[in-house]
Write a protein that holds these residues in place. Structure first.
Motif, PDB file in Angstrom:
ATOM      1  N   THR A  82       0.818  -1.217   0.000  1.00 31.06           N
ATOM      2  CA  THR A  82       0.000   0.000   0.000  1.00 31.06           C
ATOM      3  C   THR A  82       0.848   1.261   0.000  1.00 31.06           C
ATOM      4  O   THR A  82       0.652   2.155  -0.828  1.00 31.06           O
ATOM      5  CB  THR A  82      -0.953   0.006   1.212  1.00 31.06           C
ATOM      6  N   LYS A  83       1.789   1.370   0.910  1.00 32.18           N
ATOM      7  CA  LYS A  83       2.605   2.585   1.018  1.00 32.18           C
ATOM      8  C   LYS A  83       3.389   2.826  -0.268  1.00 32.18           C
ATOM      9  O   LYS A  83       3.440   3.951  -0.771  1.00 32.18           O
ATOM     10  CB  LYS A  83       3.547   2.482   2.218  1.00 32.18           C
ATOM     11  N   PHE A  84       3.991   1.789  -0.794  1.00 32.76           N
ATOM     12  CA  PHE A  84       4.761   1.899  -2.039  1.00 32.76           C
ATOM     13  C   PHE A  84       3.876   2.405  -3.173  1.00 32.76           C
ATOM     14  O   PHE A  84       4.247   3.325  -3.911  1.00 32.76           O
ATOM     15  CB  PHE A  84       5.381   0.543  -2.402  1.00 32.76           C
ATOM     16  N   VAL A  85       2.698   1.815  -3.304  1.00 31.84           N
ATOM     17  CA  VAL A  85       1.784   2.196  -4.385  1.00 31.84           C
ATOM     18  C   VAL A  85       1.317   3.636  -4.208  1.00 31.84           C
ATOM     19  O   VAL A  85       1.278   4.417  -5.171  1.00 31.84           O
ATOM     20  CB  VAL A  85       0.590   1.220  -4.476  1.00 31.84           C
ATOM     21  N   LEU A  86       0.983   4.029  -2.981  1.00 38.36           N
ATOM     22  CA  LEU A  86       0.569   5.413  -2.734  1.00 38.36           C
ATOM     23  C   LEU A  86       1.683   6.402  -3.082  1.00 38.36           C
ATOM     24  O   LEU A  86       1.419   7.484  -3.633  1.00 38.36           O
ATOM     25  CB  LEU A  86       0.133   5.598  -1.282  1.00 38.36           C
ATOM     26  N   GLU A  87       2.921   6.043  -2.781  1.00 36.90           N
ATOM     27  CA  GLU A  87       4.047   6.912  -3.141  1.00 36.90           C
ATOM     28  C   GLU A  87       4.143   7.072  -4.653  1.00 36.90           C
ATOM     29  O   GLU A  87       4.391   8.168  -5.158  1.00 36.90           O
ATOM     30  CB  GLU A  87       5.351   6.353  -2.573  1.00 36.90           C
ATOM     31  N   ARG A  88       3.925   5.989  -5.398  1.00 35.64           N
ATOM     32  CA  ARG A  88       3.975   6.057  -6.866  1.00 35.64           C
ATOM     33  C   ARG A  88       2.787   6.843  -7.413  1.00 35.64           C
ATOM     34  O   ARG A  88       2.938   7.621  -8.351  1.00 35.64           O
ATOM     35  CB  ARG A  88       4.012   4.652  -7.491  1.00 35.64           C
ATOM     36  N   ILE A  92       2.116  10.944  -9.829  1.00 34.40           N
ATOM     37  CA  ILE A  92       1.316  11.210 -11.034  1.00 34.40           C
ATOM     38  C   ILE A  92       0.463  12.440 -10.723  1.00 34.40           C
ATOM     39  O   ILE A  92      -0.472  12.361  -9.930  1.00 34.40           O
ATOM     40  CB  ILE A  92       0.427   9.998 -11.397  1.00 34.40           C
ATOM     41  N   PRO A  93       0.775  13.588 -11.308  1.00 40.73           N
ATOM     42  CA  PRO A  93       0.097  14.827 -10.901  1.00 40.73           C
ATOM     43  C   PRO A  93      -1.408  14.834 -11.148  1.00 40.73           C
ATOM     44  O   PRO A  93      -2.126  15.604 -10.507  1.00 40.73           O
ATOM     45  CB  PRO A  93       0.790  15.907 -11.726  1.00 40.73           C
ATOM     46  N   ILE A 107      -7.250   0.703  -2.573  1.00 40.03           N
ATOM     47  CA  ILE A 107      -7.037   2.143  -2.718  1.00 40.03           C
ATOM     48  C   ILE A 107      -8.088   2.664  -3.695  1.00 40.03           C
ATOM     49  O   ILE A 107      -8.426   2.010  -4.681  1.00 40.03           O
ATOM     50  CB  ILE A 107      -5.618   2.455  -3.244  1.00 40.03           C
ATOM     51  N   PHE A 108      -8.576   3.846  -3.395  1.00 41.16           N
ATOM     52  CA  PHE A 108      -9.558   4.483  -4.275  1.00 41.16           C
ATOM     53  C   PHE A 108      -9.046   5.890  -4.552  1.00 41.16           C
ATOM     54  O   PHE A 108      -8.695   6.617  -3.623  1.00 41.16           O
ATOM     55  CB  PHE A 108     -10.920   4.538  -3.579  1.00 41.16           C
ATOM     56  N   CYS A 109      -8.939   6.274  -5.822  1.00 39.69           N
ATOM     57  CA  CYS A 109      -8.404   7.598  -6.124  1.00 39.69           C
ATOM     58  C   CYS A 109      -9.220   8.320  -7.186  1.00 39.69           C
ATOM     59  O   CYS A 109     -10.004   7.717  -7.916  1.00 39.69           O
ATOM     60  CB  CYS A 109      -6.930   7.522  -6.517  1.00 39.69           C
ATOM     61  N   LYS A 110      -9.007   9.613  -7.220  1.00 42.58           N
ATOM     62  CA  LYS A 110      -9.673  10.498  -8.181  1.00 42.58           C
ATOM     63  C   LYS A 110      -8.617  11.026  -9.133  1.00 42.58           C
ATOM     64  O   LYS A 110      -7.527  11.413  -8.710  1.00 42.58           O
ATOM     65  CB  LYS A 110     -10.330  11.662  -7.435  1.00 42.58           C
ATOM     66  N   ILE A 111      -8.952  11.008 -10.419  1.00 47.18           N
ATOM     67  CA  ILE A 111      -8.046  11.598 -11.396  1.00 47.18           C
ATOM     68  C   ILE A 111      -8.769  12.702 -12.153  1.00 47.18           C
ATOM     69  O   ILE A 111      -9.992  12.708 -12.265  1.00 47.18           O
ATOM     70  CB  ILE A 111      -7.473  10.562 -12.393  1.00 47.18           C
ATOM     71  N   ILE A 123      -4.577   6.219 -16.548  1.00 51.10           N
ATOM     72  CA  ILE A 123      -4.964   4.916 -15.997  1.00 51.10           C
ATOM     73  C   ILE A 123      -3.935   3.853 -16.358  1.00 51.10           C
ATOM     74  O   ILE A 123      -3.596   2.998 -15.532  1.00 51.10           O
ATOM     75  CB  ILE A 123      -6.387   4.528 -16.477  1.00 51.10           C
ATOM     76  N   PHE A 124      -3.382   3.910 -17.566  1.00 55.54           N
ATOM     77  CA  PHE A 124      -2.327   2.974 -17.945  1.00 55.54           C
ATOM     78  C   PHE A 124      -1.087   3.158 -17.069  1.00 55.54           C
ATOM     79  O   PHE A 124      -0.439   2.189 -16.688  1.00 55.54           O
ATOM     80  CB  PHE A 124      -1.958   3.124 -19.422  1.00 55.54           C
ATOM     81  N   LYS A 125      -0.755   4.412 -16.726  1.00 53.41           N
ATOM     82  CA  LYS A 125       0.375   4.660 -15.816  1.00 53.41           C
ATOM     83  C   LYS A 125       0.093   4.045 -14.450  1.00 53.41           C
ATOM     84  O   LYS A 125       0.986   3.476 -13.822  1.00 53.41           O
ATOM     85  CB  LYS A 125       0.622   6.165 -15.651  1.00 53.41           C
ATOM     86  N   ILE A 126      -1.144   4.190 -13.993  1.00 56.61           N
ATOM     87  CA  ILE A 126      -1.522   3.603 -12.704  1.00 56.61           C
ATOM     88  C   ILE A 126      -1.405   2.086 -12.775  1.00 56.61           C
ATOM     89  O   ILE A 126      -0.826   1.449 -11.885  1.00 56.61           O
ATOM     90  CB  ILE A 126      -2.953   4.038 -12.302  1.00 56.61           C
TER      91      ILE A 126
END
Length: 159
Positions: A82-88, A92-93, A107-111, A123-126
């Motif tokens: 989790t921490k590693f993924v959140l850092e990555r 991504i701005p 994890i749930f995020c907004k882009i 999304i491909f970068k994610i």
């Protein structure tokens, strides 16, 4: 964590700053019939206690060409990643919000993107981040409610 005590003057100062963070301390002081120095000291105290964390600027993203909003649910291979993924994700701005969640997603995020092609690339970068097994994306058709001021006023009125 201790709850910070605020008095009526603090509430009134916060109410005015919630409505407009750029309100000069002299204007607040005039309305509350106190000195600008008193406003400054109280705001500084609330900053030091962590109640006030900076100020924000509200942008019209549509006018800036970023009208596309999507929410991405992320499934991790292992929860210890989790921490590693959140850092990555934070690198991504266009990922503007990220939450560690219970339930379906880890994890749930907004882009925020320019259009569907731009969103696809984000999304491909994610998807390429090590530790992510897969994602599910939901496209926002319209951001109908985004009113933090209402919540802040309610919280301060309940204190």
């Amino acid at each position: 964590m201790n709850k910070v005590k605020l008095d009526e003057i603090d509430h009134q100062i916060l109410d005015m700053l919630i409505d407009n963070t750029r309100t000069p301390f002299t204007d607040i002081a005039k309305k509350l019939l106190i000195s600008a120095g008193t406003v400054h000291v109280r705001v500084k105290k609330m900053e030091e206690s962590g109640i006030i964390k900076g100020s924000s600027l509200t942008l019209d993203y549509v006018k800036l060409g970023y009208s596309f909003i999507a929410y991405v649910g992320i499934f991790l291979e292992k929860t210890h990643q989790t921490k590693f993924v959140l850092e990555r994700l934070s690198q991504i701005p266009y990922v503007t919000v990220g939450h560690i969640t219970t339930g379906k997603f880890n994890i749930f995020c907004k882009i925020r993107a320019k259009d569907t092609t731009h969103a696809k690339n984000i999304i491909f970068k994610i998807d390429d981040i090590d530790g992510i097994s897969r994602t599910e994306t939901m496209i926002s058709l319209e951001e109908s409610i985004n009113d933090k001021k209402r919540l802040m006023h309610t919280i301060f009125n309940e204190l």
